[in-house]
Write an enzyme that holds these catalytic residues in place. Structure first.
Site, PDB file in Angstrom:
ATOM      1  N   TYR A  53      20.142   1.320  -1.768  1.00 27.16           N
ATOM      2  CA  TYR A  53      18.752   1.048  -2.185  1.00 27.16           C
ATOM      3  C   TYR A  53      18.499  -0.441  -2.104  1.00 27.16           C
ATOM      4  O   TYR A  53      19.307  -1.221  -2.604  1.00 27.16           O
ATOM      5  CB  TYR A  53      18.495   1.516  -3.620  1.00 27.16           C
ATOM      6  CG  TYR A  53      18.577   2.997  -3.872  1.00 27.16           C
ATOM      7  CD1 TYR A  53      18.699   3.927  -2.844  1.00 27.16           C
ATOM      8  CD2 TYR A  53      18.531   3.495  -5.178  1.00 27.16           C
ATOM      9  CE1 TYR A  53      18.784   5.290  -3.124  1.00 27.16           C
ATOM     10  CE2 TYR A  53      18.611   4.854  -5.452  1.00 27.16           C
ATOM     11  CZ  TYR A  53      18.746   5.738  -4.418  1.00 27.16           C
ATOM     12  OH  TYR A  53      18.823   7.083  -4.692  1.00 27.16           O
ATOM     13  N   SER A 214      13.977  13.778  -7.192  1.00 29.22           N
ATOM     14  CA  SER A 214      12.617  14.131  -6.747  1.00 29.22           C
ATOM     15  C   SER A 214      12.021  15.315  -7.515  1.00 29.22           C
ATOM     16  O   SER A 214      11.493  16.267  -6.916  1.00 29.22           O
ATOM     17  CB  SER A 214      12.582  14.398  -5.238  1.00 29.22           C
ATOM     18  OG  SER A 214      12.960  13.259  -4.519  1.00 29.22           O
ATOM     19  N   ALA A 217       8.553  15.950  -6.670  1.00 31.04           N
ATOM     20  CA  ALA A 217       8.350  16.055  -5.225  1.00 31.04           C
ATOM     21  C   ALA A 217       7.752  14.745  -4.678  1.00 31.04           C
ATOM     22  O   ALA A 217       6.781  14.758  -3.919  1.00 31.04           O
ATOM     23  CB  ALA A 217       7.471  17.259  -4.898  1.00 31.04           C
ATOM     24  N   GLY A 218       8.356  13.654  -5.116  1.00 28.07           N
ATOM     25  CA  GLY A 218       7.946  12.338  -4.619  1.00 28.07           C
ATOM     26  C   GLY A 218       6.510  11.979  -4.949  1.00 28.07           C
ATOM     27  O   GLY A 218       5.896  11.138  -4.286  1.00 28.07           O
ATOM     28  N   GLY A 219       5.946  12.615  -5.974  1.00 27.79           N
ATOM     29  CA  GLY A 219       4.573  12.297  -6.381  1.00 27.79           C
ATOM     30  C   GLY A 219       3.575  13.383  -6.020  1.00 27.79           C
ATOM     31  O   GLY A 219       2.428  13.365  -6.470  1.00 27.79           O
ATOM     32  N   LEU A 221       3.484  16.345  -7.076  1.00 26.90           N
ATOM     33  CA  LEU A 221       3.115  17.118  -8.277  1.00 26.90           C
ATOM     34  C   LEU A 221       2.349  16.251  -9.280  1.00 26.90           C
ATOM     35  O   LEU A 221       2.690  16.175 -10.466  1.00 26.90           O
ATOM     36  CB  LEU A 221       4.366  17.739  -8.891  1.00 26.90           C
ATOM     37  CG  LEU A 221       4.972  18.862  -8.034  1.00 26.90           C
ATOM     38  CD1 LEU A 221       6.396  19.187  -8.460  1.00 26.90           C
ATOM     39  CD2 LEU A 221       4.089  20.120  -8.082  1.00 26.90           C
TER      40      LEU A 221
HETATM   41  N1  LIG Z   1      20.573  11.357  -3.941  1.00 22.49           N
HETATM   42  C1  LIG Z   1      19.554  11.168  -3.153  1.00 22.49           C
HETATM   43  O1  LIG Z   1      19.628  11.339  -1.919  1.00 22.49           O
HETATM   44  C2  LIG Z   1      18.244  10.733  -3.776  1.00 22.49           C
HETATM   45  C3  LIG Z   1      17.056  10.802  -3.017  1.00 22.49           C
HETATM   46  C4  LIG Z   1      15.868  10.437  -3.634  1.00 22.49           C
HETATM   47  C5  LIG Z   1      15.870   9.989  -4.952  1.00 22.49           C
HETATM   48  N2  LIG Z   1      17.042   9.899  -5.654  1.00 22.49           N
HETATM   49  C6  LIG Z   1      17.079   9.420  -7.072  1.00 22.49           C
HETATM   50  O2  LIG Z   1      16.101  10.125  -7.824  1.00 22.49           O
HETATM   51  C7  LIG Z   1      15.151   9.229  -8.365  1.00 22.49           C
HETATM   52  C8  LIG Z   1      13.802   9.885  -8.412  1.00 22.49           C
HETATM   53  O3  LIG Z   1      13.414  10.329  -7.113  1.00 22.49           O
HETATM   54  P1  LIG Z   1      11.903  10.332  -6.687  1.00 22.49           P
HETATM   55  O4  LIG Z   1      11.339   8.950  -6.778  1.00 22.49           O
HETATM   56  O5  LIG Z   1      11.787  11.059  -5.387  1.00 22.49           O
HETATM   57  O6  LIG Z   1      11.297  11.217  -7.902  1.00 22.49           O
HETATM   58  P2  LIG Z   1       9.889  11.883  -8.147  1.00 22.49           P
HETATM   59  O7  LIG Z   1       9.711  11.871  -9.618  1.00 22.49           O
HETATM   60  O8  LIG Z   1       9.793  13.186  -7.467  1.00 22.49           O
HETATM   61  O9  LIG Z   1       8.831  10.929  -7.460  1.00 22.49           O
HETATM   62  C9  LIG Z   1       8.546   9.678  -7.971  1.00 22.49           C
HETATM   63  C10 LIG Z   1       7.168   9.292  -7.465  1.00 22.49           C
HETATM   64  O10 LIG Z   1       6.204  10.098  -8.102  1.00 22.49           O
HETATM   65  C11 LIG Z   1       5.082   9.328  -8.470  1.00 22.49           C
HETATM   66  N3  LIG Z   1       5.006   9.343  -9.919  1.00 22.49           N
HETATM   67  C12 LIG Z   1       6.034   9.320 -10.824  1.00 22.49           C
HETATM   68  N4  LIG Z   1       5.565   9.393 -12.062  1.00 22.49           N
HETATM   69  C13 LIG Z   1       4.227   9.436 -11.967  1.00 22.49           C
HETATM   70  C14 LIG Z   1       3.176   9.500 -12.912  1.00 22.49           C
HETATM   71  N5  LIG Z   1       3.442   9.556 -14.205  1.00 22.49           N
HETATM   72  N6  LIG Z   1       1.911   9.537 -12.445  1.00 22.49           N
HETATM   73  C15 LIG Z   1       1.617   9.506 -11.153  1.00 22.49           C
HETATM   74  N7  LIG Z   1       2.592   9.436 -10.190  1.00 22.49           N
HETATM   75  C16 LIG Z   1       3.863   9.397 -10.607  1.00 22.49           C
HETATM   76  C17 LIG Z   1       5.297   7.933  -7.903  1.00 22.49           C
HETATM   77  O11 LIG Z   1       4.747   8.009  -6.597  1.00 22.49           O
HETATM   78  P3  LIG Z   1       4.134   6.778  -5.802  1.00 22.49           P
HETATM   79  O12 LIG Z   1       5.320   5.946  -5.422  1.00 22.49           O
HETATM   80  O13 LIG Z   1       3.482   7.411  -4.646  1.00 22.49           O
HETATM   81  O14 LIG Z   1       3.224   6.084  -6.765  1.00 22.49           O
HETATM   82  C18 LIG Z   1       6.817   7.861  -7.804  1.00 22.49           C
HETATM   83  O15 LIG Z   1       7.268   7.006  -6.787  1.00 22.49           O
HETATM   84  C19 LIG Z   1      15.255   7.968  -7.500  1.00 22.49           C
HETATM   85  O16 LIG Z   1      14.803   6.815  -8.153  1.00 22.49           O
HETATM   86  C20 LIG Z   1      16.726   7.933  -7.217  1.00 22.49           C
HETATM   87  O17 LIG Z   1      17.444   7.377  -8.312  1.00 22.49           O
HETATM   88  C21 LIG Z   1      18.214  10.288  -5.081  1.00 22.49           C
END
Ligand SMILES: NC(=O)c1ccc[n+]([C@@H]2O[C@H](COP(=O)([O-])OP(=O)(O)OC[C@H]3O[C@@H](n4cnc5c(N)ncnc54)[C@H](OP(=O)(O)O)[C@@H]3O)[C@@H](O)[C@H]2O)c1
Length: 327
Positions: A53, A214, A217-219, A221
């Site tokens: 990262y 996720s 679902a990366g935002g 939802l």
């Molecule tokens: N092992 C792996 O391969 C892998 C892969 C991915 C992630 N991860 C880990 O999992 C963590 C989470 O993954 P993720 O970022 O994909 O999780 P996620 O919760 O599915 O998506 C996060 C995104 O959702 C949006 N979001 C989050 N909270 C919000 C809220 N309260 N209101 C409005 N939008 C909101 C933001 O989107 P916007 O950025 O569009 O504002 C944020 O970037 C990462 O930080 C990492 O530590 C691991």
């Protein structure tokens, strides 16, 4: 905060983990510090990161996120309050050996992560994915040495096939090595099958800790997305469009929204509460770009879905009817 046991390990973590993938490109250092401060204040005691990262962003490079966490740990003197999880396997430089899961790279990767994180140990060291060019025996032997030396407490695996995990358990058992104690797959109400099809049975049989990524679902939802609306202005929207825009997923999205509206809570909170209610999930890893998003997401712990709501969500997101499986 009700802490939960991390699989069969002896440590307890909050039922939500803070992800850090956004730190260093979407979120600058100052805001990252605020998010981590607030997470600890809220009782979140486990943070997830990775050595790579955030290599993908023009304004970043592999290792930048760990460096930010390292400066925060040093500044706040909070290392002992935290269960720190990181990963190895990604491409760290142009050096052809500075990647993967070879014995050489395992040793190189942990040394570099410890330096960037400014710590002497990692609590959960996870392979980011499998490496077709290295035998799992070689990787486990190297990882086990780290556990023996005390620089790593537990091992975990992300993005791995269920059969590989089972094979790894046989190898660990045969050789007296530490085994993978956790899995980190993608999982959300719009992406269930990968975990619920075969991985689920491995999780149950071996008592693994499950810390999915996720969960929103990366935002997707969130109410920033809608069937007829424009794509939100975020670097993740094109990915969300490719992966999630389908008739079935919009129905799930609408159901999550209806339930959230009826309970006067946020969609994010319903989507997270649905995951947290699953008995095989230990703690989802959340992404938050601000303290406000963090607070909203942690607020999911207060949202209790009743049986009918869970049934509606399970049914609208059911995948079994679409595929031929043994279940
Ligand atoms: N092992 C792996 O391969 C892998 C892969 C991915 C992630 N991860 C880990 O999992 C963590 C989470 O993954 P993720 O970022 O994909 O999780 P996620 O919760 O599915 O998506 C996060 C995104 O959702 C949006 N979001 C989050 N909270 C919000 C809220 N309260 N209101 C409005 N939008 C909101 C933001 O989107 P916007 O950025 O569009 O504002 C944020 O970037 C990462 O930080 C990492 O530590 C691991």
């Amino acid at each position: 905060m009700e802490y939960v046991r991390l699989g069969t390990t002896g440590i307890k973590i909050a039922p939500i983990i803070l992800g850090t993938m956004q730190m260093g490109w979407r979120v600058e250092e100052e805001e990252s510090f605020k998010i981590m401060d607030r997470a600890l204040e809220l009782g979140i005691n486990c943070f997830d990161t990775a050595d790579v990262y955030s290599y993908w962003a023009d304004n970043s490079y592999p290792g930048k996120t760990e460096e930010i966490i390292g400066r925060w740990l040093k500044d706040r003197e909070t290392r002992t309050d935290l269960i720190l999880a990181t990963k190895l396997r990604g491409v760290m430089s142009d050096d052809i050996n500075d990647r993967g899961l070879s014995r050489r790279h395992v040793h190189q990767a942990i040394a570099a992560s410890l330096k960037r994180l400014q710590t002497d140990w990692v609590d959960l060291y996870q392979i980011h994915s499998f490496d077709d060019d290295t035998s799992i025996e070689e990787t486990l032997h190297a990882l086990n040495l780290l556990v023996d030396k005390g620089v790593v407490n537990y091992l975990g695996a992300s993005n791995i096939h269920p059969w590989m995990l089972v094979e790894s358990f046989w190898i660990s058992e045969k050789n007296g090595y530490a085994r993978f104690e956790t899995v980190q797959p993608p999982y959300s109400i719009v992406r269930r099958m990968l975990v619920e099809h075969q991985m689920y049975h491995v999780i149950k049989k071996y008592g693994l800790g499950v810390i999915p990524y996720s969960p929103l679902a990366g935002g997707f939802l969130t109410d920033r997305y809608s069937r007829d609306g424009a794509l939100p202005d975020t670097p993740r929207s094109e990915g969300a469009q490719k992966r999630y825009f389908s008739e079935k997923r919009w129905k799930i999205h609408e159901t999550v929204k209806e339930i959230a509206d009826s309970k006067e809570v946020k969609m994010t909170q319903v989507a997270l509460a649905w995951i947290i209610a699953k008995d095989f999930i230990t703690a989802p890893i959340i992404g938050a770009n601000s303290v406000e998003q963090l607070e909203e997401n942690v607020g999911a712990l207060e949202v209790k879905l009743d049986e009918d709501e869970i049934k509606r969500l399970d049914e609208v997101s059911d995948w079994v009817q679409d595929y031929e499986t043994l279940r």
